[in-house]
Design a protein around this motif. Structure first.
Motif, PDB file in Angstrom:
ATOM      1  N   UNK A  88       3.328   7.304  22.158  1.00 16.47           N
ATOM      2  CA  UNK A  88       2.407   7.663  21.077  1.00 16.47           C
ATOM      3  C   UNK A  88       2.925   8.866  20.294  1.00 16.47           C
ATOM      4  N   UNK A  89       3.402   9.882  20.993  1.00 13.05           N
ATOM      5  CA  UNK A  89       3.881  11.084  20.308  1.00 13.05           C
ATOM      6  C   UNK A  89       5.115  10.783  19.440  1.00 13.05           C
ATOM      7  N   UNK A  90       6.006   9.942  19.967  1.00 10.59           N
ATOM      8  CA  UNK A  90       7.202   9.585  19.200  1.00 10.59           C
ATOM      9  C   UNK A  90       6.835   8.723  18.003  1.00 10.59           C
ATOM     10  N   UNK A  91       5.887   7.812  18.188  1.00 13.70           N
ATOM     11  CA  UNK A  91       5.464   6.928  17.109  1.00 13.70           C
ATOM     12  C   UNK A  91       4.887   7.718  15.941  1.00 13.70           C
ATOM     13  N   UNK A 141       0.805  -1.233   0.000  1.00 20.46           N
ATOM     14  CA  UNK A 141       0.000   0.000   0.000  1.00 20.46           C
ATOM     15  C   UNK A 141       0.831   1.273   0.000  1.00 20.46           C
ATOM     16  N   UNK A 142       2.084   1.177   0.369  1.00 20.25           N
ATOM     17  CA  UNK A 142       2.916   2.373   0.463  1.00 20.25           C
ATOM     18  C   UNK A 142       2.812   3.089   1.792  1.00 20.25           C
ATOM     19  N   UNK A 143       1.996   2.560   2.718  1.00 17.59           N
ATOM     20  CA  UNK A 143       1.907   3.164   4.049  1.00 17.59           C
ATOM     21  C   UNK A 143       3.215   2.940   4.807  1.00 17.59           C
ATOM     22  N   UNK A 144       3.628   3.924   5.576  1.00 24.57           N
ATOM     23  CA  UNK A 144       4.821   3.772   6.409  1.00 24.57           C
ATOM     24  C   UNK A 144       4.492   2.827   7.555  1.00 24.57           C
ATOM     25  N   UNK A 145       5.301   1.803   7.751  1.00 25.14           N
ATOM     26  CA  UNK A 145       5.109   0.883   8.871  1.00 25.14           C
ATOM     27  C   UNK A 145       5.891   1.409  10.071  1.00 25.14           C
ATOM     28  N   UNK A 146       5.167   1.800  11.113  1.00 24.42           N
ATOM     29  CA  UNK A 146       5.778   2.317  12.342  1.00 24.42           C
ATOM     30  C   UNK A 146       5.506   1.318  13.458  1.00 24.42           C
ATOM     31  N   UNK A 147       6.549   0.702  13.961  1.00 20.55           N
ATOM     32  CA  UNK A 147       6.420  -0.383  14.939  1.00 20.55           C
ATOM     33  C   UNK A 147       6.805   0.079  16.334  1.00 20.55           C
ATOM     34  N   UNK A 148       6.024  -0.345  17.310  1.00 22.19           N
ATOM     35  CA  UNK A 148       6.368  -0.122  18.709  1.00 22.19           C
ATOM     36  C   UNK A 148       7.278  -1.260  19.146  1.00 22.19           C
ATOM     37  N   UNK A 180       6.517   8.179  12.198  1.00 24.39           N
ATOM     38  CA  UNK A 180       5.770   7.698  11.035  1.00 24.39           C
ATOM     39  C   UNK A 180       5.571   8.791   9.983  1.00 24.39           C
ATOM     40  N   UNK A 181       5.528  10.035  10.413  1.00 21.46           N
ATOM     41  CA  UNK A 181       5.166  11.128   9.508  1.00 21.46           C
ATOM     42  C   UNK A 181       6.329  12.048   9.142  1.00 21.46           C
ATOM     43  N   UNK A 182       7.536  11.679   9.540  1.00 23.89           N
ATOM     44  CA  UNK A 182       8.722  12.484   9.232  1.00 23.89           C
ATOM     45  C   UNK A 182       9.698  11.606   8.444  1.00 23.89           C
ATOM     46  N   UNK A 183       9.933  11.956   7.199  1.00 21.17           N
ATOM     47  CA  UNK A 183      10.784  11.141   6.324  1.00 21.17           C
ATOM     48  C   UNK A 183      12.175  10.924   6.904  1.00 21.17           C
ATOM     49  N   UNK A 184      12.644  11.852   7.716  1.00 21.73           N
ATOM     50  CA  UNK A 184      13.970  11.703   8.311  1.00 21.73           C
ATOM     51  C   UNK A 184      14.043  10.527   9.273  1.00 21.73           C
TER      52      UNK A 184
END
Length: 305
Positions: A197-200, A94-101, A204-208
């Motif tokens: 939550x804030x870090x996740x 899907x192209x969604x960024x996978x952000x894992x805890x 997820x939303x910052x390309x860096x």
């Protein structure tokens, strides 16, 4: 209005869903039973996230896919591989960024503060499971097959958590003696759930942030005794009565209790200093740790409520 898909409605999944919904995003929470927080912007879906086809369909059009799942502790070697594979597949399709805890298990016992550069040298079963998940995700990222990131915290502090602190505090506030295999005076890093939550979301939303792991900004390490004493003072409870359980007692308990058996592997986290450095996430992503006194106060209020 961006769509964010969250797998898991435990403490971190719930905090992440609320954070995103309150800032105006559309949120889809996926759990086996369709549970999760209620909010006009949150859609709750009952589905098996280990089903890659179903998860892919639910993730279509999403900005990010958040892995906030938490299989039963003793089932990690069985439940994590298919679930992690489905999440990675859905993100790739899907192209969604996978952000894992993530967590700190992958490092194993260390001398000195843990950083994101600390070798993933764990020899324990649970540490190896988490390291394999990360290696697979990182390989997919480097091959251009998916965009991924991971945030790692220490033991959680906050409502709904299941860490040592959240086992100790309710009993300490009730004036009960606590008997656990813990060095009560060893410095320990505590990670506040809202900060996860804030870090996740930031990662997820910052390309860096993509293609690497980040430690969740956390307050300076303090011993469990200090944490319990601060909490007791807030409610006028007596000084906590904390007794160290000898390791052989834990070992024997594991013969009959699956949770006690699993705790043998991670006992090292509580019998010596366990300190995490989290400077890069603050410097690069701009996430600041919640002050410890505030985190303790909010945790105590939630426990009493």
């Amino acid at each position: 209005m961006a769509l964010h898909v969250i797998v898991g409605a435990g403490p971190v999944g719930t905090a992440t869903a609320r954070l995103l919904a309150e800032r105006g995003d559309q949120v889809r929470v996926v759990t086996r039973r369709g549970t999760g927080p209620t909010h006009p912007a949150i859609e709750r879906i009952a589905a098996d996230a280990a089903d890659a086809e179903r998860l892919t369909a639910l993730t279509e059009g999403a900005t990010a896919l958040y892995n906030c799942a938490n299989p039963a502790y003793h089932r990690w070697p069985l439940d994590w591989p298919p679930l992690a594979a489905a999440l990675l597949t859905a993100a790739g399709r899907t192209g969604a960024v996978l952000a894992t805890v993530g967590n700190l298990y992958g490092y194993g016992p260390v001398d000195g503060p843990m950083t994101e550069a600390t070798p993933l040298a764990s020899t324990g079963t649970k540490g190896r499971v988490r390291n394999r998940m990360w290696a697979d995700a990182l390989a997919a990222h480097r091959a251009g097959q998916a965009r991924i990131t991971e945030v790692r915290g220490s033991d959680y502090l906050g409502a709904g958590g299941t860490s040592l602190a959240m086992m100790v505090l309710p009993r300490a506030l009730a004036g009960q003696r606590v008997f656990l295999p813990v060095d009560w005076d060893a410095p320990h890093t505590w990670t506040y759930i809202p900060d996860v939550a804030r870090t996740l979301v930031a990662a997820a939303t910052d390309e860096r942030a993509w293609g690497r792991a980040w430690h969740v900004p956390s307050a300076p390490a303090v011993p469990m005794r200090d944490l319990a004493t601060r909490a007791a003072a807030l409610v006028g409870a007596p000084a906590p009565r904390l007794t160290r359980m000898p390791y052989p007692v834990l070992w024997l308990g594991g013969l009959a209790n699956p949770m006690a058996r699993e705790l043998r592997e991670t006992a090292y986290q509580f019998d010596r200093p366990f300190v995490m450095d989290s400077g890069p996430a603050t410097t690069t992503l701009g996430v600041e740790a919640t002050p410890l006194d505030r985190a303790v106060k909010e945790t105590v209020a939630a426990l009493r409520g």
